[in-house]
Write a protein that holds these residues in place. Structure first.
Motif, PDB file in Angstrom:
ATOM      1  N   PRO A 261     -38.199 -46.387 -13.396  1.00  0.00           N
ATOM      2  CA  PRO A 261     -38.836 -46.788 -12.138  1.00  0.00           C
ATOM      3  C   PRO A 261     -39.730 -45.687 -11.601  1.00  0.00           C
ATOM      4  CG  PRO A 261     -36.509 -46.256 -11.797  1.00  0.00           C
ATOM      5  CD  PRO A 261     -36.740 -46.257 -13.277  1.00  0.00           C
ATOM      6  N   GLN A 262     -40.752 -46.103 -10.865  1.00  0.00           N
ATOM      7  CA  GLN A 262     -41.691 -45.171 -10.256  1.00  0.00           C
ATOM      8  C   GLN A 262     -41.547 -45.204  -8.731  1.00  0.00           C
ATOM      9  OE1 GLN A 262     -43.715 -43.063 -12.183  1.00  0.00           O
ATOM     10  NE2 GLN A 262     -42.329 -43.935 -13.731  1.00  0.00           N
ATOM     11  N   PRO A 263     -41.870 -44.105  -8.047  1.00  0.00           N
ATOM     12  CA  PRO A 263     -41.676 -44.054  -6.588  1.00  0.00           C
ATOM     13  C   PRO A 263     -42.380 -45.163  -5.822  1.00  0.00           C
ATOM     14  CG  PRO A 263     -42.111 -41.855  -7.454  1.00  0.00           C
ATOM     15  CD  PRO A 263     -42.345 -42.810  -8.587  1.00  0.00           C
ATOM     16  N   GLN A 264     -43.527 -45.636  -6.343  1.00  0.00           N
ATOM     17  CA  GLN A 264     -44.290 -46.657  -5.632  1.00  0.00           C
ATOM     18  C   GLN A 264     -43.822 -48.075  -5.946  1.00  0.00           C
ATOM     19  OE1 GLN A 264     -45.712 -44.402  -7.723  1.00  0.00           O
ATOM     20  NE2 GLN A 264     -46.489 -42.881  -6.239  1.00  0.00           N
ATOM     21  N   ASP A 265     -42.877 -48.241  -6.867  1.00  0.00           N
ATOM     22  CA  ASP A 265     -42.399 -49.578  -7.223  1.00  0.00           C
ATOM     23  C   ASP A 265     -41.661 -50.221  -6.047  1.00  0.00           C
ATOM     24  OD1 ASP A 265     -43.330 -49.155  -9.773  1.00  0.00           O
ATOM     25  OD2 ASP A 265     -41.349 -48.931 -10.699  1.00  0.00           O
ATOM     26  N   VAL A 266     -41.819 -51.540  -5.901  1.00  0.00           N
ATOM     27  CA  VAL A 266     -40.977 -52.278  -4.970  1.00  0.00           C
ATOM     28  C   VAL A 266     -39.561 -52.301  -5.542  1.00  0.00           C
ATOM     29  CG1 VAL A 266     -40.483 -54.553  -3.974  1.00  0.00           C
ATOM     30  CG2 VAL A 266     -42.841 -53.713  -4.060  1.00  0.00           C
ATOM     31  N   CYS A 267     -38.577 -51.918  -4.730  1.00  0.00           N
ATOM     32  CA  CYS A 267     -37.182 -51.859  -5.196  1.00  0.00           C
ATOM     33  C   CYS A 267     -36.243 -52.680  -4.328  1.00  0.00           C
ATOM     34  CB  CYS A 267     -36.692 -50.411  -5.234  1.00  0.00           C
ATOM     35  SG  CYS A 267     -36.549 -49.652  -3.605  1.00  0.00           S
ATOM     36  N   LEU A 268     -36.711 -53.088  -3.156  1.00  0.00           N
ATOM     37  CA  LEU A 268     -35.846 -53.776  -2.199  1.00  0.00           C
ATOM     38  C   LEU A 268     -36.621 -54.925  -1.582  1.00  0.00           C
ATOM     39  CD1 LEU A 268     -33.120 -53.759  -0.600  1.00  0.00           C
ATOM     40  CD2 LEU A 268     -34.269 -52.317   1.097  1.00  0.00           C
TER      41      LEU A 268
ATOM     42  N   HIS B 255     -39.862 -53.408   0.277  1.00  0.00           N
ATOM     43  CA  HIS B 255     -39.807 -51.954   0.431  1.00  0.00           C
ATOM     44  C   HIS B 255     -39.880 -51.302  -0.948  1.00  0.00           C
ATOM     45  CE1 HIS B 255     -39.015 -51.112   4.692  1.00  0.00           C
ATOM     46  NE2 HIS B 255     -38.359 -52.267   4.721  1.00  0.00           N
ATOM     47  N   THR B 256     -40.462 -50.125  -0.986  1.00  0.00           N
ATOM     48  CA  THR B 256     -40.551 -49.355  -2.220  1.00  0.00           C
ATOM     49  C   THR B 256     -39.496 -48.252  -2.225  1.00  0.00           C
ATOM     50  OG1 THR B 256     -42.091 -47.699  -1.358  1.00  0.00           O
ATOM     51  CG2 THR B 256     -43.055 -49.745  -2.244  1.00  0.00           C
ATOM     52  N   HIS B 257     -39.365 -47.600  -3.391  1.00  0.00           N
ATOM     53  CA  HIS B 257     -38.477 -46.431  -3.478  1.00  0.00           C
ATOM     54  C   HIS B 257     -38.862 -45.400  -2.421  1.00  0.00           C
ATOM     55  CE1 HIS B 257     -36.433 -47.357  -7.377  1.00  0.00           C
ATOM     56  NE2 HIS B 257     -37.522 -48.092  -7.573  1.00  0.00           N
ATOM     57  N   GLN B 258     -40.149 -45.273  -2.147  1.00  0.00           N
ATOM     58  CA  GLN B 258     -40.605 -44.266  -1.190  1.00  0.00           C
ATOM     59  C   GLN B 258     -40.304 -44.660   0.250  1.00  0.00           C
ATOM     60  OE1 GLN B 258     -44.759 -43.655  -2.453  1.00  0.00           O
ATOM     61  NE2 GLN B 258     -44.147 -41.677  -3.274  1.00  0.00           N
ATOM     62  N   THR B 259     -40.506 -45.933   0.615  1.00  0.00           N
ATOM     63  CA  THR B 259     -40.252 -46.306   2.013  1.00  0.00           C
ATOM     64  C   THR B 259     -38.760 -46.236   2.328  1.00  0.00           C
ATOM     65  OG1 THR B 259     -40.116 -48.698   1.537  1.00  0.00           O
ATOM     66  CG2 THR B 259     -42.287 -47.798   2.059  1.00  0.00           C
ATOM     67  N   VAL B 260     -37.905 -46.646   1.374  1.00  0.00           N
ATOM     68  CA  VAL B 260     -36.463 -46.544   1.587  1.00  0.00           C
ATOM     69  C   VAL B 260     -36.032 -45.079   1.588  1.00  0.00           C
ATOM     70  CG1 VAL B 260     -34.189 -47.138   0.689  1.00  0.00           C
ATOM     71  CG2 VAL B 260     -36.043 -48.809   0.570  1.00  0.00           C
ATOM     72  N   GLY B 261     -36.559 -44.313   0.648  1.00  0.00           N
ATOM     73  CA  GLY B 261     -36.205 -42.894   0.581  1.00  0.00           C
ATOM     74  C   GLY B 261     -36.599 -42.138   1.836  1.00  0.00           C
ATOM     75  N   ALA B 262     -37.737 -42.505   2.422  1.00  0.00           N
ATOM     76  CA  ALA B 262     -38.164 -41.867   3.671  1.00  0.00           C
ATOM     77  C   ALA B 262     -37.185 -42.184   4.797  1.00  0.00           C
ATOM     78  CB  ALA B 262     -39.566 -42.329   4.047  1.00  0.00           C
ATOM     79  N   GLU B 263     -36.737 -43.432   4.872  1.00  0.00           N
ATOM     80  CA  GLU B 263     -35.772 -43.820   5.901  1.00  0.00           C
ATOM     81  C   GLU B 263     -34.495 -42.994   5.783  1.00  0.00           C
ATOM     82  OE1 GLU B 263     -33.343 -45.662   8.749  1.00  0.00           O
ATOM     83  OE2 GLU B 263     -35.518 -45.576   8.561  1.00  0.00           O
ATOM     84  N   TRP B 264     -34.040 -42.739   4.574  1.00  0.00           N
ATOM     85  CA  TRP B 264     -32.810 -41.972   4.386  1.00  0.00           C
ATOM     86  C   TRP B 264     -33.014 -40.477   4.600  1.00  0.00           C
ATOM     87  CZ3 TRP B 264     -31.338 -44.615  -0.893  1.00  0.00           C
ATOM     88  CH2 TRP B 264     -30.967 -45.938  -0.650  1.00  0.00           C
ATOM     89  N   SER B 265     -34.247 -39.995   4.464  1.00  0.00           N
ATOM     90  CA  SER B 265     -34.516 -38.566   4.573  1.00  0.00           C
ATOM     91  C   SER B 265     -34.764 -38.127   6.007  1.00  0.00           C
ATOM     92  CB  SER B 265     -35.727 -38.195   3.702  1.00  0.00           C
ATOM     93  OG  SER B 265     -35.491 -38.514   2.337  1.00  0.00           O
ATOM     94  N   ILE B 266     -35.258 -39.036   6.842  1.00  0.00           N
ATOM     95  CA  ILE B 266     -35.544 -38.708   8.237  1.00  0.00           C
ATOM     96  C   ILE B 266     -34.231 -38.657   9.015  1.00  0.00           C
ATOM     97  CG2 ILE B 266     -36.708 -39.531  10.328  1.00  0.00           C
ATOM     98  CD1 ILE B 266     -38.798 -40.821   8.474  1.00  0.00           C
ATOM     99  N   PRO B 267     -34.040 -37.663   9.892  1.00  0.00           N
ATOM    100  CA  PRO B 267     -32.777 -37.538  10.637  1.00  0.00           C
ATOM    101  C   PRO B 267     -32.407 -38.832  11.349  1.00  0.00           C
ATOM    102  CG  PRO B 267     -34.129 -35.589  10.967  1.00  0.00           C
ATOM    103  CD  PRO B 267     -34.980 -36.555  10.212  1.00  0.00           C
ATOM    104  N   PHE B 268     -31.153 -39.245  11.171  1.00  0.00           N
ATOM    105  CA  PHE B 268     -30.669 -40.483  11.780  1.00  0.00           C
ATOM    106  C   PHE B 268     -29.226 -40.352  12.252  1.00  0.00           C
ATOM    107  CE2 PHE B 268     -28.427 -44.531  11.470  1.00  0.00           C
ATOM    108  CZ  PHE B 268     -29.253 -45.388  12.174  1.00  0.00           C
ATOM    109  N   ILE B 269     -28.362 -39.768  11.426  1.00  0.00           N
ATOM    110  CA  ILE B 269     -26.940 -39.674  11.754  1.00  0.00           C
ATOM    111  C   ILE B 269     -26.705 -38.453  12.632  1.00  0.00           C
ATOM    112  CG2 ILE B 269     -24.637 -39.358  10.778  1.00  0.00           C
ATOM    113  CD1 ILE B 269     -25.488 -41.061   8.423  1.00  0.00           C
ATOM    114  N   ASP B 270     -26.044 -38.682  13.772  1.00  0.00           N
ATOM    115  CA  ASP B 270     -25.925 -37.689  14.839  1.00  0.00           C
ATOM    116  C   ASP B 270     -24.742 -36.749  14.596  1.00  0.00           C
ATOM    117  OD1 ASP B 270     -26.362 -36.340  17.165  1.00  0.00           O
ATOM    118  OD2 ASP B 270     -26.161 -38.062  18.491  1.00  0.00           O
TER     119      ASP B 270
END
Length: 527
Positions: free
Chosen positions: A177-184, A200-215
């Motif tokens: 798989p490539q980062p720009q592929d649709v995965c979700l 969503h792509t690997h990149q859009t999902v990965g960005a959501e998980w990388s940005i601070p969210f859990i307090d």
């Protein structure tokens, strides 16, 4: 316009399988506790990643390839996490389906997504999913049904059999798989009658998980099912954040209170329905919730009073705003002021941008109410139906959320209304048009409109406003039987019936749903 509050590039340059594998080895002791009808299963993220790597070989052996669509209607459990991870490893397009959807919705999703594979439990909480599979109708693209259990439909295979195949499957050089592929691919109800496919792509999902969210550090208990965008994120995000998690395969308020006491859970969240249920259950059973430090609230109907209720219970209430298309636009943190936590939906996330515009897409001054437009690294890449993209995006690429809100001087966003014709019941989006379409097939109904009615427990519930055929009679029980026969999810079934002589309309003939909502909410809460 609100600009990104950080210059950091949040977009990962690797596909999710690589991101998750690296994270699992960086946090090998992160624990996931699954409480299901079968009992407790505790496992580490590294153990899940290892099991998924093996299962991916079995999925490839039975024909799953990069870009293939694999749908999964599964409760939150260990097997679901492994299947999600394995599908991402193969490079397939994962389609999580919420467990409440019946054959009508699932059949539409499978046909629209052209899914080649479907994963279901044999039985779950008294529901025979193999009977549901038989009721799905014609599915020309579906080749295989993978069952978590012992029985299978025609041309089906059990998960155990796939795992056995994986033990002897040879590792071939497959296209990664490539980062720009649709995965979700997630289906969400909106203003259209049929659910919309959100890509969503690997990149859009990965960005959501990388940005601070859990307090802060966990454990974290989530009430959301694995088929929901929030449940999907909570099932896999902890690999990246290293957060210990506590899951239930369905919402059970007394069990949630017990688990918070047992695991000394620090963080949790949900809709007002979940918060109120949790506090009532803890009070009734004498459970200790003193370990909680933060409770994040989302969905419709969140008020300052809900945040104050959390605060008075010993933990900080916060609010957040997001959509299936843009998972987290804004979020509150426990160290924010009470005014920010209670009266706004939090600060715009790092990397995201928000505009507040008028009907001509002109930017409005700070503090003014208008439609919310967003951009950001976790924003979806479009709907499966290209015709919807022309409406959903501005000419310069901003996503039209369909919600009304305002920004303040410190980049806190507040949702004040919405343009979208939906009902949000307990955090689930329900298309008014979809419900109207089912109602219109009833012989007694001549005209119909569906609106949201305020509900203290679920935030909103479905209210059907109908005009009857001459001489016809109809009651709520008959409406509910009609929906059951149509195979529609129970949550979409009207819980209030209002019979009128005619629907109020504008000069152009459009139903004045604002008038109907006001009338519905002026009624007593009994049906």
């Amino acid at each position: 316009m609100n600009e990104s509050v950080s210059d950091r590039n949040w977009v990962p340059n690797v596909p999710l399988n690589v991101l998750l594998s690296k994270a699992a080895h960086s946090h090998p002791g992160t624990r996931m506790h699954f409480h299901t009808q079968q009992g407790l299963t505790s496992v580490t993220t590294l153990e899940l990643a290892t099991a998924a790597d093996r299962l991916a070989r079995g999925l490839r052996a039975i024909g799953l390839r990069r870009g293939d669509v694999i749908a999964m209607q599964l409760p939150t459990q260990r097997e679901t996490a492994v299947l999600y991870l394995a599908a991402l490893e193969v490079g397939a397009v994962l389609v999580p389906i919420v467990h409440i959807y019946g054959p009508a919705e699932v059949g539409f999703i499978l046909r629209q997504s052209r899914a080649r594979f479907l994963c279901v439990p044999e039985r779950w909480r008294g529901i025979d999913f193999l009977e549901r599979v038989e009721a799905l109708g014609n599915l020309p693209d579906l080749e295989r049904v993978i069952v978590v259990g012992e029985r299978t439909p025609q041309n089906g295979i059990t998960l155990k059999e796939v795992e056995a195949i994986s033990q002897h499957a040879k590792i071939k050089n497959e296209s990664p798989p490539q980062p720009q592929d649709v995965c979700l691919l997630l289906y969400t109800s909106g203003t259209t009658a049929a659910p919309k496919g959100v890509q969503h792509t690997h990149q859009t999902v990965g960005a959501e998980w990388s940005i601070p969210f859990i307090d802060g550090p966990g454990p974290y208990l989530t009430p959301f099912p694995a088929g929901h965008i929030a449940g999907f994120n909570f099932l896999l995000r902890p690999f990246v954040t290293g957060t210990d998690m506590v899951f239930m395969d369905r919402w059970d308020a007394p069990l949630a209170a017990e688990l918070i006491e047992c695991y000394r859970v620090r963080l949790s969240g949900g809709t007002p329905f979940h918060l109120q249920g949790l506090l009532d259950a803890a009070r009734h059973a004498g459970r200790d919730l003193s370990s909680l430090v933060t409770y994040g609230l989302g969905g419709t109907g969140v008020t300052p009073e809900h945040v104050a209720l959390a605060d008075s219970s010993g933990f900080a209430g916060t609010r957040a705003y997001g959509l299936t298309e843009h998972s987290t636009v804004s979020i509150g943190w426990r160290d924010n002021t009470f005014s920010e936590r209670a009266c706004t939906d939090g600060r715009v996330q790092p990397g995201s941008q928000v505009r507040i515009v008028d009907e001509l897409d002109r930017d409005l001054p700070t503090g003014s109410e208008g439609e919310i437009l967003t951009k950001g690294p976790e924003l979806f890449v479009g709907y499966t139906d290209p015709s919807l993209n022309a409406i959903a995006f501005s000419p310069d690429g901003w996503f039209r959320t369909g919600d009304i809100g305002k920004l303040d001087s410190v980049n806190c966003l507040t949702i004040t209304d919405r343009k979208k014709d939906i009902v949000i019941r307990g955090g689930e989006n329900i298309s008014s048009q979809e419900v109207e379409r089912v109602l219109a097939t009833h012989d007694a109904i001549r005209d119909v409109a569906v609106v949201a009615q305020h509900d203290a427990q679920y935030g909103e519930k479905v209210c059907a406003v109908v005009v009857l055929q001459s001489g016809a009679e109809l009651d709520l029980a008959a409406v509910q039987r009609h929906f059951a026969q149509a195979g529609v999810a129970r949550q979409k079934t009207p819980e209030r019936l209002l019979i009128v002589d005619e629907l109020p309309r504008t000069a152009s003939g459009k139903v004045r749903k604002g008038d109907l909502r006001a009338r519905a909410n002026a009624l007593k809460t009994s049906p």
